[in-house]
Design a protein around this motif. Structure first.
Motif, short mmCIF file in Angstrom:
data_model
loop_
_atom_site.label_atom_id
_atom_site.label_comp_id
_atom_site.label_asym_id
_atom_site.label_seq_id
_atom_site.Cartn_x
_atom_site.Cartn_y
_atom_site.Cartn_z
N GLY A 20 -20.98 -38.28 17.35
CA GLY A 20 -19.98 -39.30 17.09
C GLY A 20 -18.61 -38.76 17.40
N ASN A 21 -17.58 -39.51 17.06
CA ASN A 21 -16.21 -39.10 17.38
C ASN A 21 -15.79 -37.83 16.67
OD1 ASN A 21 -15.79 -41.25 19.12
ND2 ASN A 21 -15.04 -42.60 17.48
N ASN A 22 -16.37 -37.55 15.52
CA ASN A 22 -15.92 -36.38 14.75
C ASN A 22 -17.10 -35.52 14.32
OD1 ASN A 22 -13.85 -34.82 13.78
ND2 ASN A 22 -13.61 -35.95 11.86
N THR A 23 -18.09 -35.39 15.23
CA THR A 23 -19.25 -34.55 14.98
C THR A 23 -19.00 -33.15 15.52
OG1 THR A 23 -20.75 -36.43 15.13
CG2 THR A 23 -21.71 -34.24 15.39
N LYS A 24 -19.34 -32.13 14.73
CA LYS A 24 -19.30 -30.75 15.19
C LYS A 24 -20.67 -30.14 14.98
CE LYS A 24 -14.79 -30.65 15.96
NZ LYS A 24 -14.23 -30.51 17.31
N PHE A 25 -21.14 -29.39 16.00
CA PHE A 25 -22.40 -28.67 15.87
C PHE A 25 -22.12 -27.26 15.41
CE2 PHE A 25 -23.39 -31.82 19.26
CZ PHE A 25 -24.39 -32.51 18.58
N ILE A 26 -22.95 -26.77 14.49
CA ILE A 26 -22.79 -25.40 14.02
C ILE A 26 -24.09 -24.63 14.23
CG2 ILE A 26 -23.40 -26.01 11.61
CD1 ILE A 26 -21.40 -23.78 10.78
N ALA A 27 -23.96 -23.42 14.76
CA ALA A 27 -25.10 -22.53 14.95
C ALA A 27 -24.79 -21.23 14.22
CB ALA A 27 -25.36 -22.30 16.44
N GLY A 28 -24.21 -20.24 14.93
CA GLY A 28 -23.80 -19.01 14.24
C GLY A 28 -22.58 -19.22 13.37
N GLY A 44 -15.96 -34.47 10.64
CA GLY A 44 -16.41 -35.51 9.72
C GLY A 44 -17.86 -35.28 9.37
N LEU A 45 -18.64 -34.85 10.40
CA LEU A 45 -20.05 -34.54 10.21
C LEU A 45 -20.34 -33.20 10.87
CD1 LEU A 45 -22.96 -35.30 9.40
CD2 LEU A 45 -23.18 -36.43 11.63
N LEU A 46 -20.86 -32.26 10.07
CA LEU A 46 -21.24 -30.95 10.57
C LEU A 46 -22.76 -30.92 10.71
CD1 LEU A 46 -19.86 -28.23 11.28
CD2 LEU A 46 -20.45 -27.45 8.98
N ASN A 203 -12.48 -26.73 28.05
CA ASN A 203 -13.58 -26.73 29.02
C ASN A 203 -13.82 -28.15 29.54
OD1 ASN A 203 -15.55 -28.10 27.14
ND2 ASN A 203 -15.21 -26.22 25.98
N ASN A 204 -14.78 -28.27 30.43
CA ASN A 204 -15.06 -29.55 31.07
C ASN A 204 -16.29 -30.25 30.51
OD1 ASN A 204 -12.89 -29.79 33.00
ND2 ASN A 204 -13.80 -28.04 34.05
N LEU A 205 -16.68 -29.91 29.29
CA LEU A 205 -17.70 -30.69 28.61
C LEU A 205 -17.18 -32.11 28.39
CD1 LEU A 205 -19.22 -28.45 25.79
CD2 LEU A 205 -20.33 -29.22 27.89
N ARG A 206 -18.03 -33.09 28.56
CA ARG A 206 -17.65 -34.46 28.27
C ARG A 206 -17.92 -34.75 26.79
NH1 ARG A 206 -21.11 -36.65 33.44
NH2 ARG A 206 -19.70 -35.90 35.08
N PRO A 207 -17.24 -35.74 26.23
CA PRO A 207 -17.50 -36.10 24.83
C PRO A 207 -18.98 -36.40 24.62
CG PRO A 207 -15.54 -37.23 25.63
CD PRO A 207 -16.16 -36.56 26.83
N GLY A 208 -19.53 -35.79 23.57
CA GLY A 208 -20.93 -36.05 23.24
C GLY A 208 -21.92 -35.11 23.88
#
Length: 337
Positions: A20-28, A44-46, A203-208
């Motif tokens: 979503g607009n405020n999603t972050k992915f966490i790994a390490g 907003g969402l981890l 970087n050149n990642l696109r949203p999502g």
């Protein structure tokens, strides 16, 4: 740190559905959590993606080369038999980065996405275009010893901190990403960006989009390679200048050359003109010196970091020479007669 919701994704499809607009992915989390604590990154969402086993593999590719999963840790990558045997340049670069504890946690995908370690970026009381676009760059008139001497702009003179990515740039890696609308591949040279007028876009990642893996071509330069990292102390310090070098040699003549620099620009720095210049030349300091001049063409320092230009030139020449005899880089090794 702002309030956020937390969930875990157990498959790539499940992770993509959370975007979503405020999603972050966490790994390490070795960089993201610091940024969240400083309120530089806000989620907003981890989404914890550690349960996705499909992203935790290192495997041979059918046409040659290897694929390293985005969730494989830096340490597991550096010590993997395929990497040590076929891509020792990558292994050596990873082991030059951070500390053993961080390498045990940090993931390959996260390494590509880490943000600058600029003093002012982390200080909310100072202007920073990367943190707050349009506010100004405090580093230009401030203490800028660690900052860029290549590819900088009036908007930002920060450098990209990764060691691993310098080797990946030299090895012509490819970044694989997935998104709700499908998959795509980015050449490593096209993944990171120079600051220009938009230094907040790294970087050149696109949203999502989410990084799933990194492909490395078959050619790994296992016979002639070197990674040199020059820093203020011998461990847990970012590079003032780093150089990744790989050669393919035949009777002392350079048939192929790869040279990438770290610590000098907003992204790993590679100049194809210099590599083309070295092809067909004897592997000598004279030609390494000329290649260094090509790589550093247009370099410009600021008040406290002018020394990095001469340092980079010497590091390129030295590292090219080290790549001729990689066995001398091992602990306790003696140069061959």
């Amino acid at each position: 740190m702002n309030n956020f919701s937390y969930t875990r994704a157990h498959s790539l499809d499940e992770a993509i559905q959370t975007i979503g607009n405020n999603t972050k992915f966490i790994a390490g989390g070795t960089n993201l959590l610091d940024l969240m604590k400083y309120n530089i990154e806000k989620a907003g969402l981890l989404v914890d993606i550690n349960p996705i086993d499909s992203l935790r593999k290192i495997e041979l590719l059918p046409g040659g080369g290897i694929r390293i999963g985005a969730l494989v840790t830096n340490a597991a990558t550096a010590y993997h038999p395929l990497v040590e045997e076929r891509y020792p340049l990558l292994s050596k670069a990873i082991l030059a980065g951070a500390s053993a504890q961080i390498r045990n946690m940090a993931t390959n995908g996260g390494n590509l996405l880490q943000r600058t370690r600029c003093y002012y970026f982390y200080d909310p009381d100072t202007p920073c275009n990367k943190r707050e676009p349009g506010s100004g760059c405090s580093a230009i008139g401030g203490y800028n010893r660690i900052m860029a001497v290549l590819g900088a702009s009036l908007s930002c003179i920060a450098v990209f901190p990764s060691d691993m990515c310098v080797a990946l740039a030299a090895l012509d890696a490819v970044v694989n990403v997935s998104a709700p609308d499908g998959d795509r591949c980015l050449a490593f040279a096209d993944f990171h960006r120079l600051p220009g007028d938009t230094p907040h876009i790294d970087n050149n990642l696109r949203p999502g989009e989410i990084i799933t893996s990194i492909d490395i071509p078959e050619k790994g330069f296992p016979k002639n390679y070197s990674y040199l990292k020059i820093r203020d102390r011998n461990s847990y310090a970012f590079a003032l200048v780093s150089v990744a070098t790989g050669f393919e040699l035949e009777s002392g003549i350079i048939r192929e050359a790869r040279i990438a620099l770290g610590g000098v620009a907003h992204m790993p720095w590679r100049v194809l003109e210099a590599e083309d210049f070295l092809k067909g030349k004897p592997a000598t300091d004279m030609y390494f010196s000329e290649a260094a001049d090509i790589i550093l063409r247009g370099a410009a320092g600021f008040e406290h970091n002018n020394f990095k230009i001469k340092l980079a030139r010497r590091a390129i020449i030295r590292n090219c020479t080290m790549a001729l005899h990689p066995e001398t880089q091992l602990p306790g090794a003696q140069p061959s007669a």
